[in-house]
Structure formats: C-alpha cells, structure tokens
Design a protein around this motif. Structure first.
Motif, mmCIF file in Angstrom:
data_model
loop_
_atom_site.group_PDB
_atom_site.id
_atom_site.type_symbol
_atom_site.label_atom_id
_atom_site.label_comp_id
_atom_site.label_asym_id
_atom_site.label_seq_id
_atom_site.Cartn_x
_atom_site.Cartn_y
_atom_site.Cartn_z
ATOM 1 N N MET A 33 4.816 71.469 7.639
ATOM 2 C CA MET A 33 5.979 71.080 8.435
ATOM 3 C C MET A 33 5.744 71.333 9.919
ATOM 4 N N VAL A 34 5.041 72.420 10.238
ATOM 5 C CA VAL A 34 4.688 72.681 11.638
ATOM 6 C C VAL A 34 3.790 71.565 12.165
ATOM 7 N N THR A 35 2.858 71.097 11.335
ATOM 8 C CA THR A 35 1.998 69.975 11.740
ATOM 9 C C THR A 35 2.843 68.745 12.041
ATOM 10 N N GLY A 36 3.849 68.485 11.207
ATOM 11 C CA GLY A 36 4.742 67.359 11.463
ATOM 12 C C GLY A 36 5.470 67.495 12.796
ATOM 13 N N ILE A 75 3.091 66.620 15.595
ATOM 14 C CA ILE A 75 2.884 65.170 15.703
ATOM 15 C C ILE A 75 4.076 64.515 16.408
ATOM 16 N N ILE A 76 5.294 64.956 16.079
ATOM 17 C CA ILE A 76 6.478 64.439 16.770
ATOM 18 C C ILE A 76 6.390 64.748 18.265
ATOM 19 N N ALA A 77 5.994 65.972 18.593
ATOM 20 C CA ALA A 77 5.868 66.368 20.001
ATOM 21 C C ALA A 77 4.862 65.499 20.737
ATOM 22 N N THR A 78 3.796 65.097 20.052
ATOM 23 C CA THR A 78 2.804 64.212 20.671
ATOM 24 C C THR A 78 3.437 62.894 21.087
ATOM 25 N N GLY A 79 4.359 62.397 20.249
ATOM 26 C CA GLY A 79 5.011 61.129 20.569
ATOM 27 C C GLY A 79 6.091 61.244 21.619
ATOM 28 N N LEU A 80 6.765 62.398 21.694
ATOM 29 C CA LEU A 80 7.912 62.536 22.581
ATOM 30 C C LEU A 80 7.575 63.162 23.928
ATOM 31 N N ILE A 81 6.590 64.069 23.947
ATOM 32 C CA ILE A 81 6.285 64.822 25.168
ATOM 33 C C ILE A 81 4.962 64.342 25.737
ATOM 34 N N ILE A 94 5.295 55.353 16.075
ATOM 35 C CA ILE A 94 4.340 55.703 15.016
ATOM 36 C C ILE A 94 4.215 57.217 14.890
ATOM 37 N N PHE A 95 4.025 57.911 16.011
ATOM 38 C CA PHE A 95 3.865 59.363 15.957
ATOM 39 C C PHE A 95 5.150 60.058 15.507
ATOM 40 N N VAL A 96 6.274 59.640 16.063
ATOM 41 C CA VAL A 96 7.545 60.254 15.674
ATOM 42 C C VAL A 96 7.828 59.981 14.198
ATOM 43 N N GLY A 97 7.567 58.743 13.773
ATOM 44 C CA GLY A 97 7.823 58.380 12.376
ATOM 45 C C GLY A 97 6.935 59.140 11.403
ATOM 46 N N THR A 98 5.633 59.229 11.706
ATOM 47 C CA THR A 98 4.740 59.959 10.794
ATOM 48 C C THR A 98 5.028 61.450 10.805
ATOM 49 N N GLY A 99 5.443 61.981 11.973
ATOM 50 C CA GLY A 99 5.804 63.397 12.033
ATOM 51 C C GLY A 99 7.023 63.701 11.186
ATOM 52 N N ILE A 100 8.067 62.877 11.307
ATOM 53 C CA ILE A 100 9.282 63.079 10.509
ATOM 54 C C ILE A 100 8.968 62.918 9.020
ATOM 55 N N ALA A 101 8.203 61.888 8.683
ATOM 56 C CA ALA A 101 7.848 61.668 7.275
ATOM 57 C C ALA A 101 7.037 62.839 6.723
ATOM 58 N N SER A 102 6.142 63.406 7.542
ATOM 59 C CA SER A 102 5.352 64.559 7.103
ATOM 60 C C SER A 102 6.249 65.748 6.794
ATOM 61 N N ILE A 103 7.275 65.952 7.622
ATOM 62 C CA ILE A 103 8.215 67.055 7.380
ATOM 63 C C ILE A 103 9.012 66.813 6.104
ATOM 64 N N LEU A 104 9.409 65.574 5.866
ATOM 65 C CA LEU A 104 10.245 65.259 4.701
ATOM 66 C C LEU A 104 9.483 65.380 3.383
ATOM 67 N N VAL A 105 8.195 64.994 3.356
ATOM 68 C CA VAL A 105 7.447 65.068 2.092
ATOM 69 C C VAL A 105 6.902 66.462 1.827
ATOM 70 N N ALA A 111 5.607 69.089 -1.776
ATOM 71 C CA ALA A 111 4.182 69.459 -1.892
ATOM 72 C C ALA A 111 3.249 68.422 -1.288
ATOM 73 N N GLY A 112 3.761 67.500 -0.489
ATOM 74 C CA GLY A 112 2.907 66.527 0.176
ATOM 75 C C GLY A 112 2.552 66.977 1.581
ATOM 76 N N HIS A 113 1.337 66.655 2.023
ATOM 77 C CA HIS A 113 0.978 67.036 3.386
ATOM 78 C C HIS A 113 0.977 65.825 4.312
ATOM 79 N N THR A 114 0.265 65.915 5.414
ATOM 80 C CA THR A 114 0.470 65.066 6.571
ATOM 81 C C THR A 114 0.257 63.572 6.326
ATOM 82 N N LEU A 115 1.119 62.773 6.966
ATOM 83 C CA LEU A 115 0.980 61.317 6.988
ATOM 84 C C LEU A 115 0.512 60.878 8.374
ATOM 85 N N ASN A 116 -0.231 59.780 8.426
ATOM 86 C CA ASN A 116 -0.809 59.316 9.694
ATOM 87 C C ASN A 116 -1.203 57.851 9.561
#
Length: 400
Positions: A111-114, A117-123, A259-270, A274-279
């Motif tokens: 979730m921290v990784t997600g 990734i969101i921060a990469t898209g927003l900041i 893309i970054f915000v979406g994959t970050g949010i999706a990574s947090i949700l999965v 027990a699912g890890h990072t999406l990209n």
C-alpha cells in the motif's frame, strides 16, 4: 500520429472491419502474459509469507484490478493502455523473503508503494526525483535480484534431470519457432510433467473454486525499506518507463498523471486481497499497440479490452495454479520461473553495463543485490542501490 479513424467514411468502415484482429491480439497477449509469469507472482507472494490460498487470492485480485483499470483508461483515451502486474516486483518479493510483521506487514508495504506511485503522478518534483534515479543502477539492481532465479534451470537439471530437461527443451525448441510462445510452452510442459509424475492417490487436491481472502495490513519500518521502496523503484524503472516507451514508439501520447494515479489507487485497493503493485505493461503492450494488432491506431484499444476480459477468465484459475505449485517438486517450478525471467534478466544486465563510465557502480549494485546480504533487517536490493549510488557519486566527484 493521427489516432482517430478520420472523417473519411471508407477509412472508418475499414477500421471497424478489422476489429476481430485486435480482439485476437488482446486474447493472445493476455494468455502469453499470464502463462509466462504467473508462477513468479505466486512464488513472490508465498516468499513474503502468504499461504497458498492468499497467493491465489492475490493473483485473482491483480487480474481483476488490472482488467478494470485497463478497460477504463483504454476506453477513455482510445489507446491500448495495458495495465499489468509487476513481474520485477514479484521477483523482488521472492528474493526478499519474510519481514518483521509477516505477511500483513508486506501488505502494508504494498500500500505504501501505491501511495508513492500516486505521488509520482500528482507531485511534479517527486516525479522528477524518481526520474533522476540512474537507469544503470535500477537495471543493475533488477539484474541482481533476477540472477538467483535465472540460475534455477541449471540447478534443476542437476537435481532432477528427468523432470527439468523436458521443460528446458520445450522452451528452447518452441523459442526457435516462435519466441513469444517459448515460456508458455515451458509452463505447459511443467504442468504435464507434474501430472505424469504424480503418484496415484498421492495428493488430494483442495477445492479449486476461485478464492478471495482479506488481510488486515500493518506497517513495519523494515517492510517499508525492504519491500516498498525497492518495489516502487523497480516498478517505475522496469515496468512503467518501458511501458510508456512502447506507447510512444507506436505513436501514442499516454496521459501519465491518470495512469500513475490510477495504478497507485488500484495497487492500494488490491493489496488487502493479497495482490501487489499494478503498472503499465511493456511486453504485452507491444503486442497490442503495434500494427499487428490493427492497421489503424484508433482501433487498437479494443485489444486492451479483449485482453482484460481474458485476464479475468485466467485469474479464475488462480486457485488451481497455486495448488499445482504446492504439489510440484520445487525445482521444477523454479526452473519454469527462471526460464520466464531470462529475457528480463538479459535486458536488465544490458542496461546495467550500457554506460562505460558508470559500469563499476552498476556492478557494485548488481553483486550487492545478488548477494542476499541483510543489515538491520533490510534486504540486499536496497543496499545494492545505496552502495552503487555512493560509488557513482564518488566517481563523478573524483572526475570533476
């Protein structure tokens, strides 16, 4: 490149007339992507403490998450934006192993990784900081992580030649005919070999129905440093950047922030499932973004949709895949996994040695990441990046 069918009715009709082509391209890309590395995903989850059921749940959650996000982004922007799991991330998990706090702490790190990734898209400054990580060091870190797994086929031949040799021969022979089918052929051969060598009545398969579990995450400093930060770096450097390059090469201008915000949010949700990072996908994206998917760029997004549906169908078999992994001899699974990662290892190693002036620093990163050392409970991938970065900084200041 013009991404619309244009105002010419004949051209628009011609584009729609070839729609079976991207549908088939998406199905093939999904099958190749899933069959090639699903063992890597399951191994990575189990290495950080997941049970077989949790690993299967994670694989299914990732398939559903990436499918939904791929459809949303592809339809919204009318381009083949393929979302996938992080194969290098799974390799990192397999090399890292258990951390303080067990699997719940690993979920927290996902979730921290997600969030990163969101921060990469927003900041924007944060995105620039990530982009400033030298590619040679990121590649060297990935190559070091991959080395142990890529040695597995040779070790499997030494330990179980009758089981491992057919898998390797299938990979070698099919690869000469059609390279993209080499790894699926090796995986299929491994499954067949498992079935042939299974003693009658020796194993009772559990229920193979799709399984979803929920894990309450926890936070651990060791997990954040050992898993979250390296997972974020390898995901950005080894998945998102190549995925962006594939789209740009084929004439698309991908919307990076969504893309970054979406994959970050999706990574947090999965993650709690027990699912890890999406990209962004790279290899499967190349199958769907080029002219082979459709002669007209504006219709290639259909490949993303058909591939997403196929991924969900394949993900429903995650419980069966996890059950086979627990029944099979470990060396056989490791051999199939190692063969699946040969291409990634070669690409990472080539990237690591691409700059002669930074080669020493890259090799320090490579051998440190491959060594398996651990200080303060923090894994080798992180220390490899630190050691290589320190030597690179010293070398550059010395040259000045």
């Amino acid at each position: 490149m013009d991404q619309s069918a244009g105002s010419d009715p004949d051209l628009a009709g011609l584009a729609r007339g070839h729609d079976l082509q991207p549908i088939m391209a998406g199905i093939i890309a999904a099958f190749v992507g899933f069959a090639g590395v699903f063992t890597v995903v399951l191994q990575g989850s189990m290495a950080v403490g997941a049970t077989r059921e949790q690993a299967a749940s994670g694989l299914l959650a990732i398939c559903v998450g990436q499918a939904l996000l791929s459809v949303i982004l592809s339809r919204r922007y009318r381009m083949p934006i393929i979302i996938a799991w992080s194969t290098p991330g799974s390799v990192l998990l397999a090399a890292t192993g258990m951390v303080d706090g067990g699997f719940p702490a690993a979920i927290g790190a996902y979730m921290v990784t997600g969030v990163l990734i969101i921060a990469t898209g927003l900041i924007k400054p944060f995105g620039r900081l990530v982009a400033s990580i030298p590619t040679v060091l990121a590649s060297a870190m990935l190559a070091g992580i991959l080395l142990g797994l890529c040695l597995a086929p040779a070790k499997a031949v030494a330990a179980e030649p009758l089981l491992a040799l057919p898998v390797i021969l299938a990979w070698a022979i099919v690869g000469r005919i059609k390279k993209i089918w080499a790894v699926p052929a090796a995986v299929a051969t491994a499954i067949l070999t498992i079935a042939l060598h299974m003693p009658p009545g020796g194993h009772t398969l559990p229920s193979l129905a799709p399984y979803i579990t929920f894990v309450v995450p926890s936070l651990s400093v060791q997990a954040v440093i050992s898993i979250a930060i390296p997972l974020f770096i390898v995901t950005m450097a080894s998945q998102n950047l190549p995925g962006i390059a594939v789209l740009k090469i084929n004439g698309y201008d991908p919307p990076l922030r969504p893309i970054f915000v979406g994959t970050g949010i999706a990574s947090i949700l999965v993650a709690p499932f027990a699912g890890h990072t999406l990209n962004l996908a790279a290899i499967t994206a190349a199958l769907c973004a080029g002219p082979d998917a459709h002669p007209h760029p504006s219709r290639r997004w259909i490949a993303s949709v058909s591939g997403s549906i196929t991924y969900v169908i394949l993900g429903l078999g995650a419980t069966t895949a996890a059950a086979l992994m627990t029944i099979a001899p470990p060396v056989l699974i490791q051999a199939a996994t190692g063969l699946a990662l040969f291409g990634a290892f070669g690409g990472a190693l080539a990237g690591a040695v691409s700059s002669p002036t930074d080669r020493d620093a890259a090799m320090v990163t490579f051998v440190t990441a491959a060594s398996g050392l651990s200080f303060f409970g923090i894994g080798a991938a992180f220390w490899g990046l630190v050691a290589g970065g320190a030597l690179m900084l010293l070398n550059r200041r010395w040259r000045r």
